[in-house]
Design a protein around this motif. Sequence first.
Motif, mmCIF file in Angstrom:
data_model
loop_
_atom_site.group_PDB
_atom_site.id
_atom_site.type_symbol
_atom_site.label_atom_id
_atom_site.label_comp_id
_atom_site.label_asym_id
_atom_site.label_seq_id
_atom_site.Cartn_x
_atom_site.Cartn_y
_atom_site.Cartn_z
ATOM 1 N N MET A 68 0.772 -0.885 0.145
ATOM 2 C CA MET A 68 -0.190 0.394 -0.588
ATOM 3 C C MET A 68 0.818 1.698 -0.204
ATOM 4 S SD MET A 68 -3.151 -1.427 -0.500
ATOM 5 C CE MET A 68 -4.586 -2.353 -0.018
ATOM 6 N N LEU A 69 1.389 1.518 0.830
ATOM 7 C CA LEU A 69 2.826 2.490 0.876
ATOM 8 C C LEU A 69 3.510 3.033 -0.487
ATOM 9 C CD1 LEU A 69 4.175 2.268 4.298
ATOM 10 C CD2 LEU A 69 3.424 3.884 3.687
ATOM 11 N N LYS A 70 3.761 1.144 -1.110
ATOM 12 C CA LYS A 70 4.226 1.781 -2.143
ATOM 13 C C LYS A 70 3.907 2.053 -3.418
ATOM 14 C CE LYS A 70 7.214 -1.077 -5.442
ATOM 15 N NZ LYS A 70 7.371 -2.644 -6.054
ATOM 16 N N MET A 71 2.321 1.753 -3.072
ATOM 17 C CA MET A 71 1.275 2.336 -4.536
ATOM 18 C C MET A 71 0.612 3.791 -4.355
ATOM 19 S SD MET A 71 -1.507 -1.053 -4.238
ATOM 20 C CE MET A 71 -2.537 0.004 -4.527
ATOM 21 N N GLU A 72 1.003 4.486 -2.646
ATOM 22 C CA GLU A 72 0.528 5.592 -2.497
ATOM 23 C C GLU A 72 2.110 6.560 -2.910
ATOM 24 O OE1 GLU A 72 0.098 6.274 1.396
ATOM 25 O OE2 GLU A 72 -1.727 5.018 1.862
ATOM 26 N N GLU A 101 3.773 5.749 -5.555
ATOM 27 C CA GLU A 101 3.828 5.689 -6.952
ATOM 28 C C GLU A 101 1.974 6.639 -7.685
ATOM 29 O OE1 GLU A 101 2.993 2.106 -8.353
ATOM 30 O OE2 GLU A 101 4.891 1.384 -8.175
ATOM 31 N N GLY A 102 1.530 7.218 -6.675
ATOM 32 C CA GLY A 102 0.533 8.073 -6.724
ATOM 33 C C GLY A 102 -0.989 7.651 -7.366
ATOM 34 N N HIS A 103 -0.972 5.792 -6.698
ATOM 35 C CA HIS A 103 -2.558 5.801 -6.726
ATOM 36 C C HIS A 103 -2.777 5.599 -5.799
ATOM 37 C CE1 HIS A 103 -0.893 3.224 -9.483
ATOM 38 N NE2 HIS A 103 0.188 2.994 -9.827
ATOM 39 N N ARG A 104 -4.686 6.338 -6.119
ATOM 40 C CA ARG A 104 -5.397 6.875 -4.323
ATOM 41 C C ARG A 104 -6.346 5.718 -4.406
ATOM 42 N NH1 ARG A 104 -1.638 8.780 -3.164
ATOM 43 N NH2 ARG A 104 -1.085 11.769 -3.448
ATOM 44 N N ARG A 105 -6.472 5.431 -3.164
ATOM 45 C CA ARG A 105 -8.007 4.112 -3.165
ATOM 46 C C ARG A 105 -9.153 5.112 -2.948
ATOM 47 N NH1 ARG A 105 -5.741 2.413 3.017
ATOM 48 N NH2 ARG A 105 -3.708 2.008 2.194
ATOM 49 N N ASP A 106 -10.136 4.341 -3.339
ATOM 50 C CA ASP A 106 -11.573 4.778 -3.848
ATOM 51 C C ASP A 106 -12.283 4.180 -2.376
ATOM 52 O OD1 ASP A 106 -13.930 5.141 -4.326
ATOM 53 O OD2 ASP A 106 -13.256 3.765 -6.788
ATOM 54 N N SER A 107 -13.054 5.564 -2.251
ATOM 55 C CA SER A 107 -13.288 5.477 -0.780
ATOM 56 C C SER A 107 -14.887 5.196 -1.365
ATOM 57 C CB SER A 107 -13.236 6.406 0.292
ATOM 58 O OG SER A 107 -13.566 7.571 -0.523
ATOM 59 N N ASP A 108 -15.795 4.970 -2.628
ATOM 60 C CA ASP A 108 -17.098 5.155 -2.784
ATOM 61 C C ASP A 108 -17.258 3.420 -1.888
ATOM 62 O OD1 ASP A 108 -19.291 5.244 -3.285
ATOM 63 O OD2 ASP A 108 -18.730 5.974 -5.213
ATOM 64 N N ARG A 111 -17.551 -1.600 4.353
ATOM 65 C CA ARG A 111 -17.321 -0.137 4.215
ATOM 66 C C ARG A 111 -16.273 0.388 6.129
ATOM 67 N NH1 ARG A 111 -22.150 1.576 5.739
ATOM 68 N NH2 ARG A 111 -21.959 2.036 8.236
ATOM 69 N N GLU A 112 -16.583 -0.342 6.837
ATOM 70 C CA GLU A 112 -16.725 0.248 8.471
ATOM 71 C C GLU A 112 -14.913 0.227 8.863
ATOM 72 O OE1 GLU A 112 -19.570 -0.739 11.284
ATOM 73 O OE2 GLU A 112 -20.409 0.845 10.810
ATOM 74 N N CYS A 113 -14.135 -0.956 7.705
ATOM 75 C CA CYS A 113 -12.372 -1.563 7.992
ATOM 76 C C CYS A 113 -11.996 -1.257 6.973
ATOM 77 C CB CYS A 113 -12.561 -3.170 7.921
ATOM 78 S SG CYS A 113 -11.001 -3.711 7.918
ATOM 79 N N ILE A 114 -10.511 -0.438 7.134
ATOM 80 C CA ILE A 114 -10.009 -0.452 6.500
ATOM 81 C C ILE A 114 -9.373 -1.178 5.089
ATOM 82 C CG2 ILE A 114 -9.092 1.726 7.508
ATOM 83 C CD1 ILE A 114 -6.064 -0.110 8.344
ATOM 84 N N PRO A 115 -9.648 -1.074 3.885
ATOM 85 C CA PRO A 115 -8.885 -1.844 2.887
ATOM 86 C C PRO A 115 -8.112 -2.627 3.117
ATOM 87 C CG PRO A 115 -10.006 0.231 1.892
ATOM 88 C CD PRO A 115 -9.882 0.551 3.216
ATOM 89 N N ILE A 116 -6.925 -2.278 3.713
ATOM 90 C CA ILE A 116 -6.591 -3.499 3.760
ATOM 91 C C ILE A 116 -6.607 -4.392 5.014
ATOM 92 C CG2 ILE A 116 -5.679 -2.820 6.243
ATOM 93 C CD1 ILE A 116 -1.831 -3.107 5.447
ATOM 94 N N ILE A 167 -1.124 -4.445 -7.965
ATOM 95 C CA ILE A 167 -0.599 -5.225 -7.395
ATOM 96 C C ILE A 167 0.027 -6.355 -7.601
ATOM 97 C CG2 ILE A 167 -0.189 -7.524 -5.385
ATOM 98 C CD1 ILE A 167 -2.236 -5.369 -3.737
ATOM 99 N N SER A 168 -1.023 -7.111 -9.114
ATOM 100 C CA SER A 168 -0.539 -7.528 -10.564
ATOM 101 C C SER A 168 0.536 -7.211 -10.360
ATOM 102 C CB SER A 168 -1.881 -8.553 -10.687
ATOM 103 O OG SER A 168 -2.177 -7.401 -11.870
ATOM 104 N N GLN A 169 0.452 -5.889 -10.955
ATOM 105 C CA GLN A 169 1.984 -5.535 -12.509
ATOM 106 C C GLN A 169 2.516 -5.549 -11.056
ATOM 107 O OE1 GLN A 169 1.230 -1.474 -13.157
ATOM 108 N NE2 GLN A 169 1.895 -1.721 -15.516
ATOM 109 N N MET A 170 3.004 -4.598 -9.451
ATOM 110 C CA MET A 170 3.713 -4.731 -8.778
ATOM 111 C C MET A 170 4.806 -5.992 -8.911
ATOM 112 S SD MET A 170 2.718 -1.682 -6.805
ATOM 113 C CE MET A 170 3.112 -2.505 -5.408
ATOM 114 N N VAL A 171 3.748 -6.917 -8.508
ATOM 115 C CA VAL A 171 4.366 -7.713 -8.292
ATOM 116 C C VAL A 171 4.913 -9.311 -9.815
ATOM 117 C CG1 VAL A 171 3.839 -7.995 -6.467
ATOM 118 C CG2 VAL A 171 2.487 -9.563 -7.504
#
Length: 654
Positions: A556-560, A562-569, A579-584, A624-628
């Motif tokens: 997640m840190l690496k994604m951030e 690289e400029g990737h933002r999480r979708d909170s919708d 909804r009440e749990c962080i995506p991680i 993640i599929s691209q990163m790893v």
Amino acid sequence: MEVLASAQIQRLIVIEKPIDTAQYKHPRNSKTSTRVAVTRKLLEKMPHSDTFAWNKLIQTHIANAHFDNALSTYHQMLLRGVRPDRHTLPRILSASRLSVDLPLGKQLHGHALKLGCSDDGYVVAALIELYGRLHSVDAAKGLFDKSPVKDSVSWTMLARLYIMEGKPGMALHVFDGMVESGAQIDPVALATAAGACGMLKSVIDGKKVHRVAKERGLEFDVLVSNTLLKMYMDCGCFDDARSVFDQMPSKDVISWTGMIHANLKRGGFNEGLKLFRQMIADGAKPDSLSVSSVLPACARMSASKQGKEIHGYLIRNGIRMNLTVLNALMDMYVKSGFIESASKIFAGLKDKDVVSWTVMILGYSLHGQGQLGVNLFRQMEDSSIQIDEITYAAVLRACVAALMVEEGKFYFNCIKTPAVAHSVLLVTLLSRYGLFDDAKNFIADKKIEGDAEVLRALLDGCRIHEQSKLGKRVIEQLCDLEPLNADNYVLLSNWYAHYAKWDMVEELRGTIIDMGLKTKKAYTWMELRNKVHVFGTGDVSHPRSQGIYGELQGLMLKMEDEGHRRDSDFSFHDVDEERECIPIGHSEMLAISFGLISTQAGSTIRVTKNLRVCRNCHDSAKIISQMVGREIILKDPNCFHHFKDGYCSCGDFW
């Protein structure tokens, strides 16, 4: 053996109308000519007085479906003065029945009367079956009532005829009469009666039959036990069925298959697979029915390893794989995430039926290869296979996967009588493509506004295209239609939460609690080294939780960075806890992380989730599929998501 006197021969052959065997002869060809020649040679060598040999030859012809030769042999037998016995007439009556010739059967009935065999138990049973199948059960019953000899065979035959005519109640009445008469009760009679109880779904009558079996000491006869097992299953009495199974001193493949099927029917997929393994260990050799029964369990559980093991077992043991088994194997591979393996089996099929085509068309659509599914359907149209409504549903789903709107409309219009399921698929296609006006007009035209699945299909498009206002109206309609479905309130709660209307969120939460409704819990599992690892939302119970969360946090840190933002919708998400749990902490992310730290670099990670993957996790899995540099295959109730090189096979439409 007794030889008929000349006068008796004349009575049977000359005075009676001679048996016309010409009408039963097969078309002339080399094989038929050879067979006839062989038969003639056998007849020439046949001892004149050896009735047993004649009976054996007649039976051989019947066993090979050569009814013309059987009748011809009987005719020659009479011409040579050999007297038919109690074994000859049942055989030749069977030949006339299988030839569907009632007049001939009546003529043979006359032979039985003149030979004094008409009261023999075997002959009576054969006549009852003849009249019952070619005339009516009433005619068979009349013959039975007039017969001075009523043995187990004739009683059972009459009961079976009633079952074949769809009158299990009458069959049970016959069985009751058989018991009261004091006739010998054999395993076939008990099996017939138990089958009638199963058809009636009458466990009370079934237990009576079971009691008779105990009293006669036949409870543990394999045939009786198997039919009692099936009877209890048909009556919905699983515990009684299991009790019969567990008490059986010896079990055959039918016993095992019946119990496996019973478990699968009630959702016991793990137990079904366990029983299949026990069956093999017990020495029972699986047949096509048992294999085709257990493979769907592998598909439902995404237990690809067990499915592959079964496939390997079939190959190693040389077990013939008929089309039913091959179709089940394809279905297992499709639903376990191995579309390539299914495709190879399909390509190797010499003959394909409608199931074969449908499995592959649906398989391509589930794996995001809708265009291939549509192409395959076009090939099917060029074949002689009759296309049914299930196949049309499969190709409509392929059109949805490929967003082929015009093709979807065309195929929908090809269906003579579309079911609601077909309409749902077309609404899904239109709404996913963003054609909301077309979708709403179609719904109004078909007058299916009151169907919850149709509304969910429309909501699907609202979620994808962020149609907030329309989506809210659809959710409210769902709440009105299904007031006891907690999922609808969760959808509405998530919508309010997205717009920070927390008072409404709390109100809906209170409504769910007050009504005693249960919301869905999300979980994801992964099969690794013969063990299934299950993860819930925010789960920290796994022995490797520290490593799992550590891996995720690093990604997640690496994604951030690289400029990737999480979708909170989560406005149209159907799980409250996520909804009440962080995506991680979402279950699918935990399973993917576990796969990353537990498998070899470069290998494919396969996970299954019980509910639809949320948008944030979907986007994260792509990255993640691209990163790893690994393919991640995630199965949810909608489809298989093949995440690879930063893309998903669903095209972000799911």
